[in-house]
Design a protein around this motif. Structure first.
Motif, PDB file in Angstrom:
ATOM      1  N   SER A   7     -49.358  -2.225  32.453  1.00  0.00           N
ATOM      2  CA  SER A   7     -50.457  -2.173  31.682  1.00  0.00           C
ATOM      3  C   SER A   7     -50.566  -1.448  30.584  1.00  0.00           C
ATOM      4  CB  SER A   7     -51.788  -1.813  32.858  1.00  0.00           C
ATOM      5  OG  SER A   7     -51.608  -0.531  33.202  1.00  0.00           O
ATOM      6  N   GLY A   8     -51.673  -1.554  29.746  1.00  0.00           N
ATOM      7  CA  GLY A   8     -51.484  -0.777  28.539  1.00  0.00           C
ATOM      8  C   GLY A   8     -51.120  -1.087  27.219  1.00  0.00           C
ATOM      9  N   GLY A   9     -50.397  -2.331  27.142  1.00  0.00           N
ATOM     10  CA  GLY A   9     -50.140  -2.845  25.977  1.00  0.00           C
ATOM     11  C   GLY A   9     -51.327  -3.342  25.161  1.00  0.00           C
ATOM     12  N   GLY A  10     -51.159  -3.840  23.888  1.00  0.00           N
ATOM     13  CA  GLY A  10     -52.111  -4.143  22.894  1.00  0.00           C
ATOM     14  C   GLY A  10     -51.612  -4.024  21.593  1.00  0.00           C
ATOM     15  N   LEU A  11     -52.565  -4.106  20.661  1.00  0.00           N
ATOM     16  CA  LEU A  11     -52.117  -3.998  19.092  1.00  0.00           C
ATOM     17  C   LEU A  11     -52.532  -2.693  18.610  1.00  0.00           C
ATOM     18  CD1 LEU A  11     -51.955  -5.757  16.625  1.00  0.00           C
ATOM     19  CD2 LEU A  11     -54.234  -5.899  16.433  1.00  0.00           C
ATOM     20  N   VAL A  12     -51.609  -2.117  17.962  1.00  0.00           N
ATOM     21  CA  VAL A  12     -51.611  -0.683  17.226  1.00  0.00           C
ATOM     22  C   VAL A  12     -51.151  -0.900  15.828  1.00  0.00           C
ATOM     23  CG1 VAL A  12     -49.484  -0.158  18.427  1.00  0.00           C
ATOM     24  CG2 VAL A  12     -51.183   1.784  17.712  1.00  0.00           C
ATOM     25  N   GLN A  13     -51.620   0.034  15.120  1.00  0.00           N
ATOM     26  CA  GLN A  13     -51.122   0.161  13.666  1.00  0.00           C
ATOM     27  C   GLN A  13     -49.947   0.677  13.514  1.00  0.00           C
ATOM     28  OE1 GLN A  13     -54.404   1.431  10.893  1.00  0.00           O
ATOM     29  NE2 GLN A  13     -54.622  -0.744  10.342  1.00  0.00           N
ATOM     30  N   ALA A  14     -48.986   0.474  12.895  1.00  0.00           N
ATOM     31  CA  ALA A  14     -47.593   1.185  12.616  1.00  0.00           C
ATOM     32  C   ALA A  14     -48.123   2.711  12.617  1.00  0.00           C
ATOM     33  CB  ALA A  14     -47.073   0.741  11.402  1.00  0.00           C
ATOM     34  N   GLY A  15     -47.495   3.488  13.172  1.00  0.00           N
ATOM     35  CA  GLY A  15     -47.601   4.993  13.085  1.00  0.00           C
ATOM     36  C   GLY A  15     -48.641   5.328  14.159  1.00  0.00           C
ATOM     37  N   GLY A  16     -49.239   4.398  14.639  1.00  0.00           N
ATOM     38  CA  GLY A  16     -50.094   4.811  15.773  1.00  0.00           C
ATOM     39  C   GLY A  16     -49.361   4.918  17.185  1.00  0.00           C
ATOM     40  N   SER A  17     -50.266   5.265  18.252  1.00  0.00           N
ATOM     41  CA  SER A  17     -49.629   5.533  19.624  1.00  0.00           C
ATOM     42  C   SER A  17     -50.455   4.618  20.575  1.00  0.00           C
ATOM     43  CB  SER A  17     -49.998   7.106  19.917  1.00  0.00           C
ATOM     44  OG  SER A  17     -49.353   8.000  19.160  1.00  0.00           O
ATOM     45  N   LEU A  18     -49.414   4.404  21.554  1.00  0.00           N
ATOM     46  CA  LEU A  18     -49.637   3.614  22.743  1.00  0.00           C
ATOM     47  C   LEU A  18     -49.148   4.242  24.045  1.00  0.00           C
ATOM     48  CD1 LEU A  18     -51.531   1.107  22.657  1.00  0.00           C
ATOM     49  CD2 LEU A  18     -49.562  -0.504  22.760  1.00  0.00           C
ATOM     50  N   ARG A  19     -49.825   4.034  25.103  1.00  0.00           N
ATOM     51  CA  ARG A  19     -49.309   4.521  26.313  1.00  0.00           C
ATOM     52  C   ARG A  19     -49.321   3.413  27.586  1.00  0.00           C
ATOM     53  NH1 ARG A  19     -51.689   8.397  31.176  1.00  0.00           N
ATOM     54  NH2 ARG A  19     -49.665   9.480  31.688  1.00  0.00           N
ATOM     55  N   LEU A  20     -47.960   2.803  27.757  1.00  0.00           N
ATOM     56  CA  LEU A  20     -47.877   2.028  28.798  1.00  0.00           C
ATOM     57  C   LEU A  20     -47.978   2.752  30.255  1.00  0.00           C
ATOM     58  CD1 LEU A  20     -45.252  -0.404  27.112  1.00  0.00           C
ATOM     59  CD2 LEU A  20     -47.715  -0.210  26.689  1.00  0.00           C
ATOM     60  N   ALA A  33     -34.789   5.302  40.341  1.00  0.00           N
ATOM     61  CA  ALA A  33     -34.804   5.312  38.945  1.00  0.00           C
ATOM     62  C   ALA A  33     -35.856   4.191  38.395  1.00  0.00           C
ATOM     63  CB  ALA A  33     -33.525   5.337  38.462  1.00  0.00           C
ATOM     64  N   MET A  34     -36.536   4.763  37.524  1.00  0.00           N
ATOM     65  CA  MET A  34     -37.398   3.730  36.648  1.00  0.00           C
ATOM     66  C   MET A  34     -36.900   3.484  35.154  1.00  0.00           C
ATOM     67  SD  MET A  34     -39.433   2.507  39.230  1.00  0.00           S
ATOM     68  CE  MET A  34     -40.609   1.599  38.317  1.00  0.00           C
ATOM     69  N   GLY A  35     -37.279   2.584  34.706  1.00  0.00           N
ATOM     70  CA  GLY A  35     -37.067   2.295  33.282  1.00  0.00           C
ATOM     71  C   GLY A  35     -38.119   1.264  32.699  1.00  0.00           C
ATOM     72  N   TRP A  36     -37.762   1.125  31.329  1.00  0.00           N
ATOM     73  CA  TRP A  36     -38.486   0.407  30.575  1.00  0.00           C
ATOM     74  C   TRP A  36     -37.465  -0.502  29.653  1.00  0.00           C
ATOM     75  CZ3 TRP A  36     -43.709  -0.596  30.858  1.00  0.00           C
ATOM     76  CH2 TRP A  36     -44.565   0.331  31.580  1.00  0.00           C
ATOM     77  N   PHE A  37     -37.900  -1.734  29.545  1.00  0.00           N
ATOM     78  CA  PHE A  37     -36.966  -2.660  28.610  1.00  0.00           C
ATOM     79  C   PHE A  37     -37.943  -3.252  27.948  1.00  0.00           C
ATOM     80  CE2 PHE A  37     -32.685  -2.691  30.634  1.00  0.00           C
ATOM     81  CZ  PHE A  37     -33.061  -1.908  31.891  1.00  0.00           C
ATOM     82  N   ARG A  38     -37.439  -3.983  26.814  1.00  0.00           N
ATOM     83  CA  ARG A  38     -38.343  -5.036  25.747  1.00  0.00           C
ATOM     84  C   ARG A  38     -37.449  -5.927  25.335  1.00  0.00           C
ATOM     85  NH1 ARG A  38     -39.064  -0.686  20.644  1.00  0.00           N
ATOM     86  NH2 ARG A  38     -37.054  -1.051  19.906  1.00  0.00           N
ATOM     87  N   GLN A  39     -38.378  -7.056  24.998  1.00  0.00           N
ATOM     88  CA  GLN A  39     -37.777  -8.293  24.422  1.00  0.00           C
ATOM     89  C   GLN A  39     -38.754  -8.789  23.240  1.00  0.00           C
ATOM     90  OE1 GLN A  39     -36.962 -11.479  27.465  1.00  0.00           O
ATOM     91  NE2 GLN A  39     -35.606 -12.279  26.133  1.00  0.00           N
ATOM     92  N   ALA A  40     -38.224  -8.883  22.163  1.00  0.00           N
ATOM     93  CA  ALA A  40     -38.904  -9.415  21.205  1.00  0.00           C
ATOM     94  C   ALA A  40     -38.720 -10.867  20.856  1.00  0.00           C
ATOM     95  CB  ALA A  40     -38.468  -8.574  20.053  1.00  0.00           C
ATOM     96  N   MET A  78     -46.212   5.862  39.874  1.00  0.00           N
ATOM     97  CA  MET A  78     -46.371   5.335  38.512  1.00  0.00           C
ATOM     98  C   MET A  78     -45.469   5.796  37.359  1.00  0.00           C
ATOM     99  SD  MET A  78     -49.389   3.873  38.313  1.00  0.00           S
ATOM    100  CE  MET A  78     -49.885   3.676  36.819  1.00  0.00           C
ATOM    101  N   VAL A  79     -45.070   5.097  36.591  1.00  0.00           N
ATOM    102  CA  VAL A  79     -44.056   5.276  35.505  1.00  0.00           C
ATOM    103  C   VAL A  79     -44.905   5.242  34.222  1.00  0.00           C
ATOM    104  CG1 VAL A  79     -42.953   3.427  35.397  1.00  0.00           C
ATOM    105  CG2 VAL A  79     -41.984   5.119  34.597  1.00  0.00           C
ATOM    106  N   TYR A  80     -44.559   5.947  33.290  1.00  0.00           N
ATOM    107  CA  TYR A  80     -45.313   5.902  31.886  1.00  0.00           C
ATOM    108  C   TYR A  80     -44.260   5.667  30.892  1.00  0.00           C
ATOM    109  CZ  TYR A  80     -49.115   7.659  35.001  1.00  0.00           C
ATOM    110  OH  TYR A  80     -49.827   7.802  36.044  1.00  0.00           O
TER     111      TYR A  80
END
Length: 119
Positions: A7-20, A33-40, A78-80
């Motif tokens: 959770s926590g995704g959304g739209l943010v302006q460049a330079g801004g912050s977001l917490r997943l 162990a926990m991790g985050w990956f991404r796919q564009a 939880m992992v952030y």
């Protein structure tokens, strides 16, 4: 069964912050162990960050080092991922994952949360 819910995704302006956030259930959280990956769009899934079972060891992709911070709360299961100084190239679907070590975080996967960074 094991569930990882981002959770926590959304739209943010460049330079801004977001917490997943990623909520885990169905597993002994502190054993993984926990991790985050991404796919564009049009790209392969890539590693972003990982944290060891007790949080003593962390690993980051070079592209996010110094901007993103991974953390975990074993009591809350939880992992952030704190994302600061975001860039348009950070736009992707972000996945939470669990595994045996910070170099092998691919046993279980969440469904992903979309992050879009506008320029």
């Amino acid at each position: 069964q094991v569930q990882l819910v981002e959770s926590g995704g959304g739209l943010v302006q460049a330079g801004g912050s977001l917490r997943l956030s990623c909520a885990a259930s169905g597993l002994t959280f502190s054993n993984f162990a926990m991790g985050w990956f991404r796919q564009a769009p049009g790209k392969e899934r890539e590693f972003v960050a990982a944290i060891s079972r007790l949080g003593y060891s962390v690993k980051y992709a070079d592209s996010v080092k110094g901007r993103f911070t991974i953390s975990r709360d074993n009591a809350k299961k939880m992992v952030y991922l704190q994302m600061n100084s975001t860039k348009p190239e950070d736009t992707a679907l972000y996945y939470c994952a669990a595994g045996g070590s910070v170099t092998d975080v691919n046993d279980y996967w969440g469904q992903g949360t979309q992050v879009t960074v506008s320029s």
